[in-house]
Design a protein around this motif. Structure first.
Motif, PDB file in Angstrom:
ATOM      1  N   LYS A  21      -2.848  11.562  -8.939  1.00 26.28           N
ATOM      2  CA  LYS A  21      -2.364  10.235  -9.847  1.00 26.28           C
ATOM      3  C   LYS A  21      -3.025   8.692  -9.873  1.00 26.28           C
ATOM      4  O   LYS A  21      -3.676   8.581 -10.816  1.00 26.28           O
ATOM      5  CB  LYS A  21      -0.880  10.285  -9.722  1.00 26.28           C
ATOM      6  CG  LYS A  21      -0.079  10.673  -9.592  1.00 26.28           C
ATOM      7  CD  LYS A  21       1.247   9.901 -10.132  1.00 26.28           C
ATOM      8  CE  LYS A  21       2.609  11.287 -10.495  1.00 26.28           C
ATOM      9  NZ  LYS A  21       3.569   9.990  -9.767  1.00 26.28           N
ATOM     10  N   ASP A  40      -2.665   8.598  -2.456  1.00 25.05           N
ATOM     11  CA  ASP A  40      -2.777   8.681  -3.780  1.00 25.05           C
ATOM     12  C   ASP A  40      -1.931   7.530  -3.872  1.00 25.05           C
ATOM     13  O   ASP A  40      -0.455   7.439  -3.430  1.00 25.05           O
ATOM     14  CB  ASP A  40      -2.235  10.406  -3.616  1.00 25.05           C
ATOM     15  CG  ASP A  40      -1.953   9.913  -5.577  1.00 25.05           C
ATOM     16  OD1 ASP A  40      -1.961   9.298  -6.678  1.00 25.05           O
ATOM     17  OD2 ASP A  40      -2.283  11.169  -5.825  1.00 25.05           O
ATOM     18  N   ALA A  43       1.341   7.180  -6.717  1.00 24.72           N
ATOM     19  CA  ALA A  43       2.074   8.391  -5.963  1.00 24.72           C
ATOM     20  C   ALA A  43       3.336   8.200  -4.723  1.00 24.72           C
ATOM     21  O   ALA A  43       3.489   8.459  -4.063  1.00 24.72           O
ATOM     22  CB  ALA A  43       1.341  10.100  -6.201  1.00 24.72           C
ATOM     23  N   THR A  45       2.074   8.953  -1.597  1.00 24.26           N
ATOM     24  CA  THR A  45       1.727   9.775  -0.909  1.00 24.26           C
ATOM     25  C   THR A  45       0.302   9.900  -0.220  1.00 24.26           C
ATOM     26  O   THR A  45      -0.568   9.344  -0.916  1.00 24.26           O
ATOM     27  CB  THR A  45       2.181  11.215  -1.899  1.00 24.26           C
ATOM     28  OG1 THR A  45       1.184  11.353  -2.300  1.00 24.26           O
ATOM     29  CG2 THR A  45       3.050  11.470  -2.247  1.00 24.26           C
ATOM     30  N   GLU A  58       2.171  17.248   1.487  1.00 20.06           N
ATOM     31  CA  GLU A  58       1.833  16.413   1.132  1.00 20.06           C
ATOM     32  C   GLU A  58       3.014  15.426   1.783  1.00 20.06           C
ATOM     33  O   GLU A  58       3.532  16.121   2.200  1.00 20.06           O
ATOM     34  CB  GLU A  58       2.476  16.509  -0.599  1.00 20.06           C
ATOM     35  CG  GLU A  58       2.764  15.113  -1.546  1.00 20.06           C
ATOM     36  CD  GLU A  58       2.836  15.426  -2.657  1.00 20.06           C
ATOM     37  OE1 GLU A  58       2.352  15.688  -3.824  1.00 20.06           O
ATOM     38  OE2 GLU A  58       4.459  15.058  -2.435  1.00 20.06           O
ATOM     39  N   SER A  60       4.794  11.731   2.827  1.00 20.58           N
ATOM     40  CA  SER A  60       5.864  10.448   2.416  1.00 20.58           C
ATOM     41  C   SER A  60       6.299   9.903   2.525  1.00 20.58           C
ATOM     42  O   SER A  60       6.752  10.538   3.790  1.00 20.58           O
ATOM     43  CB  SER A  60       5.721  10.510   0.722  1.00 20.58           C
ATOM     44  OG  SER A  60       6.773  11.407   0.679  1.00 20.58           O
TER      45      SER A  60
END
Length: 144
Positions: A21, A40, A43, A45, A58, A60
């Motif tokens: 993003k 990111d 996001a 993340t 990913e 987070s």
């Protein structure tokens, strides 16, 4: 990109979906084979990609908001600035665990960039709204 400016590959989509993003920082891991880690920002993340652009993982956590700088500090460990969460987390690649190692209580306010010296075990943090650097000496980065 080659040294003379030729673009060799772009990582815009993975499996037909937008990869990022708002990518901010990237670092190359110290692991074998090497991988890329990209923060990111919008996001919340950190993405791990193979060198050919394949999305591997990913990461987070609600402890991390608006990640900025990401830096590899050892095999499987990264420091990530949480600009919106006013903290620094240690991300462990193996289990995806994020542990806050520095926060607002330690004087962090919108951390933007981070550097780590393995010889002196020193972290230097640059902050967005403050015209100074925060230097933390002899930090232990082993998460438990």
């Amino acid at each position: 990109m080659t040294l003379d400016g030729l673009i060799t590959s772009k990582f815009q989509t993975v499996y037909g979906r937008q990869t990022f993003k708002c990518p901010y920082y990237l670092t190359v891991s110290a692991s074998t084979p090497p991988t890329l880690f990209v923060s990111d920002y919008t996001a919340d993340t950190v993405l791990q990609l193979s060198l050919d652009g394949k999305a591997l993982q990913e990461y987070s956590d609600n402890k991390l908001k608006y990640p900025k700088s990401v830096v590899a500090v050892g095999p499987g460990q990264l420091l990530v600035c949480g600009n919106g969460s006013h903290n620094m987390v240690l991300l462990t690649e193996r289990d995806g665990k994020m542990v806050e190692i520095l926060g607002h209580k330690d004087g962090l306010s919108k951390p933007y960039s981070v550097s780590f010296c393995s010889d002196t075990r020193t972290i230097v943090v640059g902050m967005y709204t403050i015209d100074s650097l925060k230097v933390i000496f002899s930090i232990n980065l082993i998460s438990g």
